[in-house]
Design an enzyme around this catalytic site. Structure first.
Site, PDB file in Angstrom:
ATOM      1  N   ASP A 194      -2.789  10.378  -2.030  1.00 14.45           N
ATOM      2  CA  ASP A 194      -3.058   9.426  -2.852  1.00 14.45           C
ATOM      3  C   ASP A 194      -3.596   9.852  -4.325  1.00 14.45           C
ATOM      4  O   ASP A 194      -3.677   9.176  -5.413  1.00 14.45           O
ATOM      5  CB  ASP A 194      -4.167   8.281  -2.121  1.00 14.45           C
ATOM      6  N   GLN A 235      -2.623   1.845  10.535  1.00  8.55           N
ATOM      7  CA  GLN A 235      -1.600   2.217   9.863  1.00  8.55           C
ATOM      8  C   GLN A 235      -0.304   2.952  10.262  1.00  8.55           C
ATOM      9  O   GLN A 235       0.757   3.008  10.204  1.00  8.55           O
ATOM     10  CB  GLN A 235      -1.846   2.413   8.295  1.00  8.55           C
ATOM     11  N   ARG A 258       0.893  -1.039  -0.101  1.00  8.05           N
ATOM     12  CA  ARG A 258      -0.170   0.212  -0.007  1.00  8.05           C
ATOM     13  C   ARG A 258       1.029   1.260  -0.008  1.00  8.05           C
ATOM     14  O   ARG A 258       1.990   1.224   0.157  1.00  8.05           O
ATOM     15  CB  ARG A 258      -0.878  -0.049   1.282  1.00  8.05           C
ATOM     16  N   GLY A 259       0.140   2.292   0.021  1.00  4.95           N
ATOM     17  CA  GLY A 259       0.970   3.557  -0.144  1.00  4.95           C
ATOM     18  C   GLY A 259       1.195   4.137  -1.649  1.00  4.95           C
ATOM     19  O   GLY A 259       1.581   3.159  -2.663  1.00  4.95           O
ATOM     20  N   ALA A 260       0.821   5.194  -2.067  1.00  5.87           N
ATOM     21  CA  ALA A 260       0.906   5.650  -3.303  1.00  5.87           C
ATOM     22  C   ALA A 260       2.090   5.303  -4.151  1.00  5.87           C
ATOM     23  O   ALA A 260       2.045   4.754  -5.215  1.00  5.87           O
ATOM     24  CB  ALA A 260       0.398   7.146  -3.475  1.00  5.87           C
ATOM     25  N   ASN A 306      -6.303  11.895   0.616  1.00  6.59           N
ATOM     26  CA  ASN A 306      -5.329  11.300   1.586  1.00  6.59           C
ATOM     27  C   ASN A 306      -6.239  10.258   2.580  1.00  6.59           C
ATOM     28  O   ASN A 306      -7.364  10.193   2.434  1.00  6.59           O
ATOM     29  CB  ASN A 306      -4.399  12.155   2.395  1.00  6.59           C
TER      30      ASN A 306
END
Length: 356
Positions: free
Chosen positions: A242, A201, A50-52, A252
């Site tokens: 994001d 997270q 995950r994470g852009a 976000n």
């Protein structure tokens, strides 16, 4: 540590993607071997990756997986080409809010169309390498901007939400990358990390990264962010993104909008740190950003333990949109967009050439 990487073929082991399974943290550091697009889509949907920025790399490498072994000319095996493109379409749609996933897919797919499977892999590896360079550039640019916004303070206390560190990228992060830069430069007094509902997270991942880098930090529940800012002592808020719309509205992790409102009330600079690949000038504003809802289970259960009455349902948006008028500046790998001065990503184009 690399969150995601491409592993070349060795002996009887074919080429594949290796990534850290973020659902196992902080208890266990576990690698996943990704041999198929279906497995990669599953990892993306359950937030193992995950994470852009990391999703951009995953999208590009997923295309390389889909087309490996295909002939350079798609017309030589049209059935295989169609099957690969169907997999690629499914991969592109796996997370609708984060623009980087689609951008990474499109980048590697264009390379495949132009030069075949090897070109797709080369493009994917370039996306990986460019992310490493971009994170370094954002860290430098963000730290320099903070020195101007908060002058005269040798050490800063900063707040962040969700996870924007190495786990959200390849080797270093976006907003947490700036915090890491402050720490290594001796300019970080303390980081205040929101735990970040519903999957914690911030508590599971950001705290783990801050601990590994040896930084001083405190966790707070998301609903404590406003009072923490109001009481003073927070010098700046740093968040990731994001998707950044053409006008500067920013999607976000859920809770970011509330933090931005509280930061404005407290007079605290609010910085968005994200690579140029997260800027989507085709999306005019925040109203045009599709917000993913992840369903009930992540809210009423946690780690398999029921936390709400049986039959309870939940509205579970994974993201929210922070309007541009709450953002002090957007820091990318190539520029600073001074949104407080009414600059937008669309009317201040990124400079040509590689990130410095």
């Amino acid at each position: 540590m690399r969150t995601i990487d491409w592993v070349p073929a060795q002996g009887d082991s074919p080429e594949h993607i290796r990534l850290i399974d973020q659902t196992k943290l902080p208890e266990n550091l576990v690698d996943l071997r990704i041999d198929s697009v279906d497995t990669l889509i599953d990892a993306i949907r359950r937030l193992a990756v995950r994470g852009a920025p990391a999703l951009g790399v995953a999208g590009a490498m997923g295309v390389a997986l889909a087309v490996r072994g295909l002939p350079d000319d798609p017309a030589a095996d049209p059935a295989a080409d169609r099957a690969a493109r169907a997999e690629i379409d499914a991969l592109r749609a796996a997370r609708p809010t984060a623009v980087n996933l689609a951008w990474g897919v499109d980048t590697a797919l264009a390379a495949y169309d132009a030069g075949g499977p090897w070109a797709a892999l080369e493009a994917a590896l370039k996306v990986r390498d460019d992310d490493i360079a971009a994170c370094a550039a954002m860290a430098d640019r963000g730290a320099e901007l903070l020195a101007r916004l908060v002058p005269g303070k040798p050490e800063l206390t900063v707040m962040t939400i969700c996870n924007t560190g190495a786990l959200a990228a390849v080797e270093h992060g976006t907003a947490l990358g700036v915090i890491e830069k402050l720490h290594t430069d001796g300019r970080l007094a303390r980081a205040v990390a929101c735990e970040t509902r519903p999957l914690l997270q911030g508590a599971r991942l950001t705290a783990w990264e801050l601990d590994r880098m040896g930084a001083r930090y405190d966790l707070i529940v998301d609903s404590a962010a406003a009072i923490t800012l109001a009481r003073g002592g927070i010098d700046a808020v740093l968040v990731g993104a994001d998707r950044i719309a053409a006008n500067g509205d920013t999607a976000n992790k859920i809770g970011t909008f509330a933090v931005a409102l509280a930061a404005q009330r407290a007079g605290v600079p609010f910085l968005v740190v994200a690579p140029e690949s997260t800027v989507d000038v085709a999306t005019p504003d925040g109203d045009a950003i599709h917000i993913e809802d992840r369903g009930t289970a992540e809210v009423v259960d946690f780690h398999g333990v029921r936390t709400a009455p049986a039959g309870a349902t939940a509205v579970n948006p994974a993201f929210d949109v922070t309007p541009v008028d709450l953002i002090t500046a957007i820091v990318t790998d190539t520029r600073v967009v001074d949104t407080a001065a009414k600059e937008t990503p669309a009317d201040k184009p990124a400079p040509a050439g590689p990130a410095d």
